[in-house]
Scaffold this motif. Sequence first.
Motif, PDB file in Angstrom:
ATOM      1  N   ARG A  30      -1.271  -0.310  -4.071  1.00 47.56           N
ATOM      2  CA  ARG A  30      -2.438   1.019  -4.043  1.00 47.56           C
ATOM      3  C   ARG A  30      -1.609   2.598  -4.179  1.00 47.56           C
ATOM      4  O   ARG A  30      -2.406   3.106  -4.890  1.00 47.56           O
ATOM      5  CB  ARG A  30      -3.126   0.856  -3.055  1.00 47.56           C
ATOM      6  CG  ARG A  30      -4.774   1.948  -4.265  1.00 47.56           C
ATOM      7  CD  ARG A  30      -5.939   1.416  -2.803  1.00 47.56           C
ATOM      8  NE  ARG A  30      -4.783   1.353  -1.105  1.00 47.56           N
ATOM      9  CZ  ARG A  30      -5.230   0.750  -0.209  1.00 47.56           C
ATOM     10  NH1 ARG A  30      -5.600  -0.710  -0.638  1.00 47.56           N
ATOM     11  NH2 ARG A  30      -4.933   0.926   1.095  1.00 47.56           N
ATOM     12  N   LYS A  31      -0.752   2.729  -3.378  1.00 49.81           N
ATOM     13  CA  LYS A  31       0.072   3.664  -3.323  1.00 49.81           C
ATOM     14  C   LYS A  31       0.815   4.227  -4.935  1.00 49.81           C
ATOM     15  O   LYS A  31       1.516   4.660  -5.968  1.00 49.81           O
ATOM     16  CB  LYS A  31       1.046   3.820  -2.018  1.00 49.81           C
ATOM     17  CG  LYS A  31       1.809   4.676  -2.354  1.00 49.81           C
ATOM     18  CD  LYS A  31       2.881   4.760  -1.196  1.00 49.81           C
ATOM     19  CE  LYS A  31       3.462   6.162  -0.693  1.00 49.81           C
ATOM     20  NZ  LYS A  31       4.447   5.868   0.425  1.00 49.81           N
ATOM     21  N   ALA A  34      -1.450   5.545  -7.775  1.00 48.36           N
ATOM     22  CA  ALA A  34      -2.069   6.252  -7.154  1.00 48.36           C
ATOM     23  C   ALA A  34      -1.537   7.635  -8.851  1.00 48.36           C
ATOM     24  O   ALA A  34       0.027   7.415  -9.062  1.00 48.36           O
ATOM     25  CB  ALA A  34      -1.702   6.904  -6.201  1.00 48.36           C
ATOM     26  N   GLY A  40      -5.357   6.766  -4.706  1.00 49.19           N
ATOM     27  CA  GLY A  40      -4.921   6.135  -3.714  1.00 49.19           C
ATOM     28  C   GLY A  40      -5.437   5.709  -2.413  1.00 49.19           C
ATOM     29  O   GLY A  40      -4.927   5.220  -1.376  1.00 49.19           O
TER      30      GLY A  40
END
Length: 270
Positions: A30-31, A34, A40
């Motif tokens: 998810r990071k 982003a 994110g």
Amino acid sequence: MRWFEIALVVATLASGFIWLVDKLFFAAARKRNAGLLDEGRDPIVVDYAKAFFPVLAIVLILRSFVAEPFRIPSNSMMPTLLTGDFILVNKFTYGLRLPITNTKILSIGEPKRGDVVVFKPPQSPDQDWIKRIIGLPGDTVAYKNNQVYVNGVPFAYKRVGEYVGKGSGADMTGATELTEELPGRPHSVLEFDKAIFVDQGEGEWTVPPGHYFVMGDNRDRSDDARFWAFHFLPEQNIRGKAFMIWLNCDSIGNLCKNNFDTSRIGNGIQ
């Protein structure tokens, strides 16, 4: 309170599991992904899990291994404890136990004669009761003519005077308050001198290994080991040792009548 204990364990495990799974499998991706349209941010479920897990874990640890609050629902331990007393129970005095199952995982000490303990009675394992330990494993306990004998030796008694009850304990007005000279742990008890229609629970019992004989301090108003079918409290049923009153609020059912007795706050339990 068993439902609360189960709910607390389930909520702690669930929030911790969600947080751990996200950290291991989803947080890094998810990071990395982003961008301008995707900041994110954590999903709302993960966000709540991360917020609540530390709090739930601390409450669970304190409640399971340090101290747990209980409320006195009856007059069976008068005059030591009154209906409406909120007490704290030391959870590590006798050893560390797992929540829900009450399985001992570390032995630290053993109950002593005179200790006031919270336990799950054999006949009502979903309830929490409180009584005083009178007989230890191997002891022979007798109760005759309102007098306790341990291994053939009678306890001595000193008359304090006529007891005056109040609130939910008003019906104990007129009872005799005595100091029972339990060795090393003198304490007050109540009895009615002319309770001719009350079963006194007289008898003699030898406490088996791993068990204890318990009695309430309000001798004519206590459903204790004298009257149980088996008569003895298994060691594994003990939840902990009561040590302090932190609040008193006399009540009817669960509704407080604004009848707080501030003089009892902080009192130790002898």
